[in-house]
Design an enzyme around this catalytic site. Structure first.
Site, PDB file in Angstrom:
ATOM      1  N   GLY A  50       0.805  -1.212   0.000  1.00 14.51           N
ATOM      2  CA  GLY A  50       0.000   0.000   0.000  1.00 14.51           C
ATOM      3  C   GLY A  50       0.838   1.262   0.000  1.00 14.51           C
ATOM      4  N   CYS A  51       1.890   1.288   0.795  1.00 14.53           N
ATOM      5  CA  CYS A  51       2.739   2.480   0.890  1.00 14.53           C
ATOM      6  C   CYS A  51       3.515   2.706  -0.408  1.00 14.53           C
ATOM      7  CB  CYS A  51       3.688   2.359   2.073  1.00 14.53           C
ATOM      8  SG  CYS A  51       2.842   2.372   3.672  1.00 14.53           S
ATOM      9  N   THR A  52       3.920   1.628  -1.048  1.00 14.32           N
ATOM     10  CA  THR A  52       4.615   1.747  -2.328  1.00 14.32           C
ATOM     11  C   THR A  52       3.685   2.326  -3.380  1.00 14.32           C
ATOM     12  OG1 THR A  52       6.078  -0.111  -1.822  1.00 14.32           O
ATOM     13  CG2 THR A  52       5.836   0.490  -4.137  1.00 14.32           C
ATOM     14  N   ALA A  67       3.100   6.085  -2.567  1.00 15.16           N
ATOM     15  CA  ALA A  67       4.279   6.897  -2.870  1.00 15.16           C
ATOM     16  C   ALA A  67       4.458   7.073  -4.377  1.00 15.16           C
ATOM     17  CB  ALA A  67       5.523   6.257  -2.257  1.00 15.16           C
TER      18      ALA A  67
END
Length: 206
Positions: free
Chosen positions: A51-53, A56
C-alpha cells in the site's frame, strides 16, 4: 467526523533526516526564507509495503501527470518512522522524486497529531495540504484506502486555486493597520483641501 485540530492553523516546524541522511527543515526554506508554495505532506506506515509503495508512486506520478500539481508547483513530502537506510532503498527502488523523511522518534508525528492505525497497529496513513502561507487547509486519514490520498490532494489544490490564501492573525493586523494609515492619510488630505478652498472663498468674498 470532526476536522483535524490543526486545520486552519499554522503548520508545525521540525527538522528530520531525508533518505540521504541530510537534515531537512520543515517548512522548506531557501536561503533562510520560507518557500511560498503549497505542500502535500503525507505520513505513511512503512516503506516497501504494498500500500505504501502504491501511494508513494501515485504521488511521484501525479507530479508529472496531473496539471493541478504542476500548475500549483506543490511540494510533495513523505514521512514514515523507517530508518534512513530503509528510506534510501525505498526512494531508489521506486525512483521517488520528492523528499522522503525518516521520523524514527515520531517528532513530526507528534507535532501533527498523527496517531496509530487500525486497531492501534502501526502508524496512521494521514495526508495534510498546506497552503503557500503555511496554513494547514485540510487533512485526510485513510489507512486502508491508499488510493484516496492523491485524489484528496488533487481536490484540495483545486479548492486552493479558487480561494484566496488564508492570512495569519499577524498578517491580518498588519494589513488592517496599513489600511487604517491609508484612510487616515486620505482624510488628512481631504481636510487640507477643504481648508484651502475655504481660504480661497474668503479672499474672493472680501
Amino acid at each position: 467526523m470532526a476536522p483535524h485540530p490543526l486545520v486552519n492553523e499554522s503548520s508545525p516546524e521540525f527538522s528530520l533526516p531525508d533518505a540521504n541522511g541530510h537534515m531537512f527543515k520543515f517548512p522548506p526554506e531557501e536561503q533562510g526564507v520560507r518557500v511560498k508554495r503549497p505542500i502535500a505532506l503525507f505520513f505513511y506506515p512503512e516503506a516497501g509495503t504494498f500500500g505504501c509503495t502504491r501511494e508513494a508512486c501515485q504521488f511521484r506520478d501525479a507530479l508529472v501527470e496531473k496539471e493541478i500539481f504542476k500548475r500549483t508547483d506543490v511540494q510533495v513530502i513523505g514521512i514514515s518512522s523507517d530508518p534512513v537506510p530503509k528510506q534510501k532503498r525505498f526512494v531508489e527502488s521506486q525512483n521517488l522524486t520528492y523528499p522522503v523523511l525518516s521520523d524514527e522518534k515520531h517528532v513530526a508525528y507528534h507535532a501533527f497529531h498523527v496517531g496509530k492505525g487500525i486497531m492501534g497497529f502501526g502508524d496512521a496513513r494521514t495526508t495534510f495540504v498546506i497552503d503557500s502561507e503555511g496554513i494547514i487547509r485540510d487533512s485526510l486519514s485513510a489507512n486502508v484506502n491508499y488510493n484516496a490520498h492523491v485524489k484528496f490532494v488533487t481536490k484540495a489544490l483545486e479548492k486552493l486555486e479558487s480561494q484566496p490564501s488564508v492570512r495569519s492573525p499577524s498578517e491580518t493586523s498588519d494589513a488592517d493597520a496599513a489600511a487604517a494609515r491609508s484612510e487616515s492619510s486620505d482624510d488628512s488630505s481631504l481636510s487640507q483641501t477643504r481648508d484651502e478652498l475655504s481660504r480661497v472663498a474668503y479672499v474672493v468674498c472680501a
